[in-house]
Write an enzyme that holds these catalytic residues in place. Structure first.
Site, PDB file in Angstrom:
ATOM      1  N   PRO A  67       0.842  -1.199   0.000  1.00 13.19           N
ATOM      2  CG  PRO A  67      -0.148  -1.151   2.121  1.00 13.19           C
ATOM      3  CD  PRO A  67       0.673  -2.003   1.216  1.00 13.19           C
ATOM      4  CG  HIS A  68       1.898   2.955  -3.226  1.00 15.92           C
ATOM      5  ND1 HIS A  68       1.657   1.660  -3.623  1.00 15.92           N
ATOM      6  CD2 HIS A  68       1.566   3.734  -4.279  1.00 15.92           C
ATOM      7  CE1 HIS A  68       1.206   1.650  -4.873  1.00 15.92           C
ATOM      8  NE2 HIS A  68       1.135   2.899  -5.287  1.00 15.92           N
ATOM      9  N   GLY A  69       1.068   5.841  -0.977  1.00 13.06           N
ATOM     10  CA  GLY A  69       0.397   7.086  -1.298  1.00 13.06           C
ATOM     11  C   GLY A  69       1.355   8.248  -1.155  1.00 13.06           C
TER      12      GLY A  69
END
Length: 154
Positions: A67-69
């Site tokens: 997961p990333h952002g």
């Protein structure tokens, strides 16, 4: 080129995630960043990660999710590693539960660095024997050492 050691602190390794849902696990991972004083606002970070998940799950299969952002107000890439021994349904492409999580946050204007780090992490986790080892290691310290050493090899 940036190494994982530069973005992952040992205090941000969770050897035994308790969460049983995608949401629980993401909140737990983000909580570790808050505890390490790397972020200010947990809810903001959770929202950023969830917005990215809406575009398509970051569960890349083989028990791995990244997961990333992008986050306003951070100056460098930060990340947190989590391991779930029981596995979590993460809407992964292969429909299998995820056990190994690398959550990555990048400054807003760091497109190329962000992508390089993502590809570095996915390369690291592509090796089945390394993934197996990560699931067998005793504690956060061993996991951290193992990730750093493996990363130096690639």
């Amino acid at each position: 080129c940036m190494t994982i050691e530069e973005v992952l602190e040992e205090s941000c390794v969770i050897a035994n995630l308790q969460g049983v849902s995608k949401r629980d696990v993401l909140i737990e991972l983000v909580g570790a960043l808050k505890k390490a004083n790397l972020i200010k606002n947990e809810q903001e970070v959770v929202n950023v990660i969830f917005d990215r998940e809406k575009l398509g799950s970051t569960g890349i299969g083989d028990g791995v999710a990244i997961p990333h952002g992008k986050l306003k107000g951070i100056r460098r890439i930060i990340c947190v590693f989590g391991r779930s021994l029981q596995g979590v349904d993460f809407d992964s492409i292969d429909q299998k539960p995820a056990h190994i999580f690398f959550l990555l946050l990048a400054p807003e204007n760091s497109a190329s660095l962000h992508l390089k780090m993502l590809s570095r992490i996915s390369k690291l986790l592509r090796d089945p024997s390394f993934r197996k080892r990560l699931l067998e290691l005793a504690d956060a310290h061993d996991i951290y050492r193992s990730v750093v050493e493996e990363d130096r090899r690639i």
